[in-house]
Design an enzyme around this catalytic site. Structure first.
Site, PDB file in Angstrom:
ATOM      1  N   CYS A 116       0.811  -1.225   0.000  1.00 30.59           N
ATOM      2  CA  CYS A 116       0.000   0.000   0.000  1.00 30.59           C
ATOM      3  C   CYS A 116       0.844   1.275   0.000  1.00 30.59           C
ATOM      4  O   CYS A 116       0.345   2.351  -0.308  1.00 30.59           O
ATOM      5  CB  CYS A 116      -0.941   0.001   1.200  1.00 30.59           C
ATOM      6  N   HIS A 254      -3.137   7.454   2.279  1.00 27.76           N
ATOM      7  CA  HIS A 254      -3.612   6.146   1.820  1.00 27.76           C
ATOM      8  C   HIS A 254      -4.917   5.841   2.561  1.00 27.76           C
ATOM      9  O   HIS A 254      -5.026   6.073   3.761  1.00 27.76           O
ATOM     10  CB  HIS A 254      -2.545   5.090   2.135  1.00 27.76           C
ATOM     11  N   ASN A 284     -10.155   0.274   0.289  1.00 22.70           N
ATOM     12  CA  ASN A 284      -8.686   0.327   0.264  1.00 22.70           C
ATOM     13  C   ASN A 284      -8.214  -0.178  -1.101  1.00 22.70           C
ATOM     14  O   ASN A 284      -8.293  -1.367  -1.382  1.00 22.70           O
ATOM     15  CB  ASN A 284      -8.154  -0.554   1.403  1.00 22.70           C
TER      16      ASN A 284
HETATM   17  O1  UT7 Z   1      -3.618  -0.882   3.658  1.00 24.11           O
HETATM   18  C1  UT7 Z   1      -2.638  -1.624   4.293  1.00 24.11           C
HETATM   19  C2  UT7 Z   1      -2.622  -1.425   5.745  1.00 24.11           C
HETATM   20  N1  UT7 Z   1      -3.860  -1.849   6.305  1.00 24.11           N
HETATM   21  C3  UT7 Z   1      -4.310  -1.303   7.390  1.00 24.11           C
HETATM   22  O2  UT7 Z   1      -3.685  -0.379   7.855  1.00 24.11           O
HETATM   23  C4  UT7 Z   1      -5.549  -1.866   7.977  1.00 24.11           C
HETATM   24  C5  UT7 Z   1      -5.407  -1.853   9.463  1.00 24.11           C
HETATM   25  N2  UT7 Z   1      -6.474  -2.518  10.201  1.00 24.11           N
HETATM   26  C6  UT7 Z   1      -7.755  -2.106  10.209  1.00 24.11           C
HETATM   27  O3  UT7 Z   1      -8.149  -1.253   9.453  1.00 24.11           O
HETATM   28  C7  UT7 Z   1      -8.653  -2.694  11.256  1.00 24.11           C
HETATM   29  O4  UT7 Z   1      -7.891  -3.415  12.185  1.00 24.11           O
HETATM   30  C8  UT7 Z   1      -9.751  -3.649  10.686  1.00 24.11           C
HETATM   31  C9  UT7 Z   1     -10.809  -2.833   9.959  1.00 24.11           C
HETATM   32  C10 UT7 Z   1      -9.132  -4.650   9.749  1.00 24.11           C
HETATM   33  C11 UT7 Z   1     -10.450  -4.390  11.818  1.00 24.11           C
HETATM   34  O5  UT7 Z   1     -10.982  -3.465  12.763  1.00 24.11           O
HETATM   35  P1  UT7 Z   1     -10.710  -3.651  14.330  1.00 24.11           P
HETATM   36  O6  UT7 Z   1     -11.466  -2.603  15.025  1.00 24.11           O
HETATM   37  O7  UT7 Z   1      -9.224  -3.692  14.524  1.00 24.11           O
HETATM   38  O8  UT7 Z   1     -11.377  -5.027  14.621  1.00 24.11           O
HETATM   39  P2  UT7 Z   1     -10.720  -6.353  15.242  1.00 24.11           P
HETATM   40  O9  UT7 Z   1      -9.864  -7.044  14.243  1.00 24.11           O
HETATM   41  O10 UT7 Z   1     -10.118  -6.046  16.580  1.00 24.11           O
HETATM   42  O11 UT7 Z   1     -12.012  -7.226  15.466  1.00 24.11           O
HETATM   43  C12 UT7 Z   1     -13.061  -6.800  16.360  1.00 24.11           C
HETATM   44  C13 UT7 Z   1     -14.224  -7.741  16.220  1.00 24.11           C
HETATM   45  C14 UT7 Z   1     -13.833  -9.221  16.301  1.00 24.11           C
HETATM   46  O12 UT7 Z   1     -14.873  -9.900  16.988  1.00 24.11           O
HETATM   47  P3  UT7 Z   1     -14.746 -10.248  18.553  1.00 24.11           P
HETATM   48  O13 UT7 Z   1     -13.501 -11.076  18.684  1.00 24.11           O
HETATM   49  O14 UT7 Z   1     -14.620  -8.912  19.243  1.00 24.11           O
HETATM   50  O15 UT7 Z   1     -16.008 -10.960  18.839  1.00 24.11           O
HETATM   51  C15 UT7 Z   1     -13.819  -9.645  14.867  1.00 24.11           C
HETATM   52  O16 UT7 Z   1     -14.061 -11.032  14.723  1.00 24.11           O
HETATM   53  O17 UT7 Z   1     -14.854  -7.575  14.932  1.00 24.11           O
HETATM   54  C16 UT7 Z   1     -14.957  -8.843  14.290  1.00 24.11           C
HETATM   55  N3  UT7 Z   1     -14.874  -8.653  12.851  1.00 24.11           N
HETATM   56  C17 UT7 Z   1     -15.938  -8.398  12.075  1.00 24.11           C
HETATM   57  N4  UT7 Z   1     -17.242  -8.301  12.362  1.00 24.11           N
HETATM   58  C18 UT7 Z   1     -18.084  -8.034  11.356  1.00 24.11           C
HETATM   59  C19 UT7 Z   1     -13.744  -8.633  12.066  1.00 24.11           C
HETATM   60  N5  UT7 Z   1     -14.099  -8.388  10.786  1.00 24.11           N
HETATM   61  C20 UT7 Z   1     -15.444  -8.240  10.774  1.00 24.11           C
HETATM   62  C21 UT7 Z   1     -16.380  -7.974   9.764  1.00 24.11           C
HETATM   63  N6  UT7 Z   1     -17.682  -7.875  10.084  1.00 24.11           N
HETATM   64  N7  UT7 Z   1     -16.007  -7.790   8.469  1.00 24.11           N
END
Ligand code: UT7
Length: 329
Positions: A116, A254, A284
């Protein structure tokens, strides 16, 4: 002889027609419109048609950028493509394929692989080539068909990425008020396993062997690393150029996550009208996201010659970087 500066002479972009909305994704994986918007800011993304590979998206963006620079394809003497979803696995480069499609013969054409952060890496190379006099007009393209590397049963990644392309011509000027001021790029390979696609020599795709040629990401870890690295990076690049956040006309980051963009913007004390957001409509688009966003500002008539832009990006590698550039078009 006056000093040669590299300048962003023009911008162009292309987004495929097909839209993939959050409502569509709700039917494909266990997710919700509410979760995606709240956690990422994404409402929809574009998906390349079956017959569109990364170079096919890039060619449309590139032609626009060349035309807007008032140049012909024959004026371009170097092509750099940033992509993580190139037409082929490693060979040939997407840049070579794209040069062929643009009718550019015998010019150096190569890919940069910085995920990215690829557009900022390409910008850094183009600046160095132009300022050293080794090239006159470098076409840099960020082109992604990363939907081809999505596992549409993995909700943690597939809701995030979309396809598209953006391009810019980097040429020479003796006018510092149109120059790319500075580019800063970094990496930390100890964090490679935060974000990767398998299939290379470490774990090649072989018949009968389970493999996953899909993007895999430790989202939460990547999020924290991105906020920390980018916040430090933008503060440092402004300081080393004696510029203040208030002088930035457009902060064009980005577009990975609205919350990352807001956190970095707040650390600089930027107001909403300085921050460019396109994540809601494209998701993204990896190496394409910055030039696509610059293009949107340009097409809205808000990008003026000499406007100071701050760009930043974070991605697989890990890689990250930032740039300060006065628009030269
Ligand atoms: O471009 C290259 C670089 N990329 C980035 O910089 C991306 C960086 N990361 C992010 O943008 C975020 O971490 C994400 C959007 C990928 C995830 O958001 P988050 O707030 O960090 O969520 P998390 O991974 O901590 O997950 C929180 C909860 C989990 O459930 P539990 O364990 O709390 O029950 C996940 O299983 O959200 C759940 N979850 C979802 N729920 C509904 C993860 N993906 C989804 C989804 N829909 N698509």
């Amino acid at each position: 002889m006056s000093k040669i500066y590299a300048s962003m002479l023009s911008i162009g972009a292309y987004s495929p027609q097909k839209r993939l909305t959050n409502a569509d994704l709700e039917k494909m994986v266990d997710t919700s419109e509410e979760w995606i918007v709240k956690r990422t800011g994404i409402k929809e993304r574009r998906i390349a048609a079956e017959n569109e590979a990364a170079s096919d998206l890039g060619v449309v963006a590139a032609k626009k950028a060349i035309e807007r620079a008032g140049l012909n394809a024959s004026d371009i003497d170097m092509l750099i493509v940033a992509t993580l979803s190139g037409d082929f696995l490693f060979m040939p480069s997407t840049a070579a394929v794209l040069a062929g499609k643009l009718g550019m013969k015998n010019i150096p054409a190569f890919d940069v692989l910085a995920a990215c952060s690829g557009f900022i890496y390409a910008l850094s190379s183009a600046k160095a080539y132009v300022e050293s006099g080794m090239a006159s007009n470098v076409l840099i393209v960020g082109a992604e068909a990363s939907s081809r590397f999505m596992d549409y049963s993995d909700r943690s990644v597939c809701v995030l990425f979309g396809d598209g392309a953006g391009a810019a011509v980097i040429g020479a000027t003796d006018d510092p008020s149109r120059a790319i001021v500075d580019v800063k790029i970094s990496s930390d390979g100890t964090g490679w396993d935060n974000l990767f696609i398998e299939g290379g020599s470490k774990n090649p795709i072989r018949e009968g062997k389970p493999h996953k040629p899909f993007m895999q990401m430790k989202g939460n870890e990547t999020f924290k690393l991105a906020v920390r690295a980018l916040t430090n990076d933008v503060i440092e690049i402004l300081a080393r150029n004696n510029l203040k956040a208030s002088q930035i006309v457009h902060f064009i980051p980005h577009q990975a996550n609205l919350r990352i963009i807001k956190a970095v913007g707040e650390s600089l004390g930027l107001s909403d009208d300085q921050v460019v957001l396109t994540i809601d409509r494209y998701g993204n688009t990896s190496a394409a996201s910055i030039p696509m966003a610059i293009n949107d500002v340009y097409e809205e008539g808000r990008l003026k010659t000499g406007d100071l832009m701050l760009l930043d990006a974070f991605g697989g590698g890990l890689t990250w970087g930032s740039a300060l550039a006065r628009f030269g078009g």
